[in-house]
Write a protein that holds these residues in place. Structure first.
Motif, PDB file in Angstrom:
ATOM      1  N   PRO A 215      -3.045  -8.086  -0.903  1.00 32.03           N
ATOM      2  CA  PRO A 215      -1.751  -7.704  -0.344  1.00 32.03           C
ATOM      3  C   PRO A 215      -1.841  -7.402   1.143  1.00 32.03           C
ATOM      4  O   PRO A 215      -2.903  -7.055   1.671  1.00 32.03           O
ATOM      5  CB  PRO A 215      -1.401  -6.420  -1.120  1.00 32.03           C
ATOM      6  CG  PRO A 215      -2.378  -6.339  -2.255  1.00 32.03           C
ATOM      7  CD  PRO A 215      -3.603  -7.059  -1.779  1.00 32.03           C
ATOM      8  N   GLY A 216      -0.704  -7.514   1.795  1.00 32.22           N
ATOM      9  CA  GLY A 216      -0.534  -6.936   3.114  1.00 32.22           C
ATOM     10  C   GLY A 216      -0.049  -5.510   2.926  1.00 32.22           C
ATOM     11  O   GLY A 216      -0.313  -4.888   1.897  1.00 32.22           O
ATOM     12  N   PRO A 217       0.689  -4.962   3.886  1.00 36.25           N
ATOM     13  CA  PRO A 217       1.208  -3.601   3.723  1.00 36.25           C
ATOM     14  C   PRO A 217       2.125  -3.496   2.501  1.00 36.25           C
ATOM     15  O   PRO A 217       2.972  -4.356   2.274  1.00 36.25           O
ATOM     16  CB  PRO A 217       1.993  -3.365   5.015  1.00 36.25           C
ATOM     17  CG  PRO A 217       1.402  -4.319   6.001  1.00 36.25           C
ATOM     18  CD  PRO A 217       1.012  -5.518   5.217  1.00 36.25           C
ATOM     19  N   VAL A 218       1.920  -2.443   1.718  1.00 33.28           N
ATOM     20  CA  VAL A 218       2.717  -2.200   0.513  1.00 33.28           C
ATOM     21  C   VAL A 218       3.269  -0.784   0.576  1.00 33.28           C
ATOM     22  O   VAL A 218       2.526   0.169   0.852  1.00 33.28           O
ATOM     23  CB  VAL A 218       1.873  -2.378  -0.768  1.00 33.28           C
ATOM     24  CG1 VAL A 218       2.730  -2.156  -2.010  1.00 33.28           C
ATOM     25  CG2 VAL A 218       1.224  -3.754  -0.804  1.00 33.28           C
ATOM     26  N   LEU A 219       4.535  -0.654   0.308  1.00 32.70           N
ATOM     27  CA  LEU A 219       5.189   0.648   0.407  1.00 32.70           C
ATOM     28  C   LEU A 219       4.932   1.474  -0.854  1.00 32.70           C
ATOM     29  O   LEU A 219       5.459   1.189  -1.926  1.00 32.70           O
ATOM     30  CB  LEU A 219       6.695   0.469   0.605  1.00 32.70           C
ATOM     31  CG  LEU A 219       7.484   1.745   0.895  1.00 32.70           C
ATOM     32  CD1 LEU A 219       7.052   2.357   2.220  1.00 32.70           C
ATOM     33  CD2 LEU A 219       8.983   1.437   0.928  1.00 32.70           C
ATOM     34  N   THR A 223       1.383   5.372   1.444  1.00 30.70           N
ATOM     35  CA  THR A 223       1.468   4.608   2.696  1.00 30.70           C
ATOM     36  C   THR A 223       2.799   4.775   3.421  1.00 30.70           C
ATOM     37  O   THR A 223       2.944   4.306   4.546  1.00 30.70           O
ATOM     38  CB  THR A 223       1.266   3.109   2.421  1.00 30.70           C
ATOM     39  OG1 THR A 223       2.332   2.628   1.585  1.00 30.70           O
ATOM     40  CG2 THR A 223      -0.071   2.846   1.745  1.00 30.70           C
ATOM     41  N   ARG A 224       3.756   5.424   2.779  1.00 29.74           N
ATOM     42  CA  ARG A 224       5.118   5.469   3.328  1.00 29.74           C
ATOM     43  C   ARG A 224       5.152   6.004   4.758  1.00 29.74           C
ATOM     44  O   ARG A 224       5.795   5.422   5.640  1.00 29.74           O
ATOM     45  CB  ARG A 224       6.016   6.319   2.435  1.00 29.74           C
ATOM     46  CG  ARG A 224       7.476   6.361   2.893  1.00 29.74           C
ATOM     47  CD  ARG A 224       8.319   7.217   1.955  1.00 29.74           C
ATOM     48  NE  ARG A 224       8.280   6.692   0.605  1.00 29.74           N
ATOM     49  CZ  ARG A 224       9.079   5.721   0.158  1.00 29.74           C
ATOM     50  NH1 ARG A 224       9.956   5.177   0.988  1.00 29.74           N
ATOM     51  NH2 ARG A 224       8.997   5.308  -1.084  1.00 29.74           N
ATOM     52  N   GLY A 225       4.471   7.109   5.014  1.00 29.78           N
ATOM     53  CA  GLY A 225       4.523   7.722   6.334  1.00 29.78           C
ATOM     54  C   GLY A 225       4.033   6.795   7.430  1.00 29.78           C
ATOM     55  O   GLY A 225       4.697   6.619   8.464  1.00 29.78           O
TER      56      GLY A 225
END
Length: 277
Positions: A215-219, A223-225
């Motif tokens: 994966p790339g960035p995943v919410l 990781t939200r912040g």
């Protein structure tokens, strides 16, 4: 159109193709795609299942009919996940410890898993000039050593059961395009990508498929912040961010019989972001 015949590369059995044969095969495939995605009665182990991507994957496995063993070192998170998936068994386990064979065997109670999803992972950031041994070891021990160790143990069980199986390792696009501060993380995921290909070759004679999803960035809550601070938004347009469900669907496919001829693959799931870097 005359039929053509050849020998399959793995089984050696004769395969015959004709135009009518391909059409019939396509019809059967379209009719059975949903069925081959089902995991009814199969025992699936999901590591990193207490939260984030791992928990979402476990939910997909459950909806597809799999029986679950959820593994994580976060006991409270596992208890919360079990409230969502009450039929699942749970095992509080730190996979960075090499001596996980006895507790894993005890949790399985002589059952043999058909699926392993390796979603446990650490993703801290630290510049190389500030790296220390505890930081490096913590990341490598979970993301690479621990993941390979549990895959080794589960693959032995699959081999001994003689029914094959599927292993899906969660990698990262950081192994392809590492960013600042990600030396330990990127190294661990690059190592896992290589180990996945070795597993795929070594386990294939036992009918065990091994693939990786990157994966790339995943919410997620973890990781939200950082993602919001960087201006990431859902969608494929950079800097696009995936939802956990978008990763879980790919993992579900690779774990199922719908991907019966997929082995040793490295699937990037990043909205095309690596193409633009």
């Amino acid at each position: 159109m005359s039929a053509r015949s050849w020998r399959g590369p793995i089984t050696g059995r004769a395969i015959t193709a004709s135009r009518s044969g391909w059409i019939s095969s396509l019809r059967r495939s379209s009719q059975t795609l949903e069925a081959t995605s089902r995991l009814d009665g199969r025992l699936a182990i999901v590591t990193g299942a207490a939260s984030g991507i791992g928990r979402c994957i476990a939910g997909h496995m459950a909806l597809a009919g799999a029986r679950l063993l959820l593994v994580d070192r976060d006991g409270a998170g596992l208890a919360d996940a079990q409230r969502e998936m009450p039929a699942a068994a749970v095992l509080a386990l730190d996979i960075s410890d090499w001596a996980i064979d006895d507790p894993l065997a005890a949790a399985l109670r002589d059952e043999r898993p058909a699926i392993l999803i390796n979603a446990a992972g650490l993703f801290p950031s630290r510049p190389i000039l500030d790296l220390d041994e505890p930081h490096w070891d913590a990341v490598i021990d979970v993301n690479l050593k621990g993941t390979v160790r549990i895959a080794q143990l589960v693959a032995r069980m699959m081999r001994d059961a003689g029914r094959g199986g599927a292993i899906v390792n969660i990698g990262s696009v950081q192994s392809l395009r590492p960013g600042p501060g990600k030396a330990a993380y990127a190294a661990s995921k690059a190592g896992l990508a290589a180990a996945t290909q070795v597993m795929a070759r070594e386990f294939a004679p036992f009918g065990i498929r091994v693939n990786a999803v990157a994966p790339g960035p995943v919410l997620t809550e973890a990781t939200r912040g950082a993602i919001e601070a960087a201006g990431g938004k859902p969608g494929v347009a950079p800097p696009g961010v995936a939802q956990p469900d978008e990763i879980a669907r790919v993992v579900h496919f690779l774990a199922s019989d719908a991907a019966s001829f997929v082995n040793g693959a490295f699937w990037t799931v990043d909205g095309g972001a690596t193409l633009l870097r």
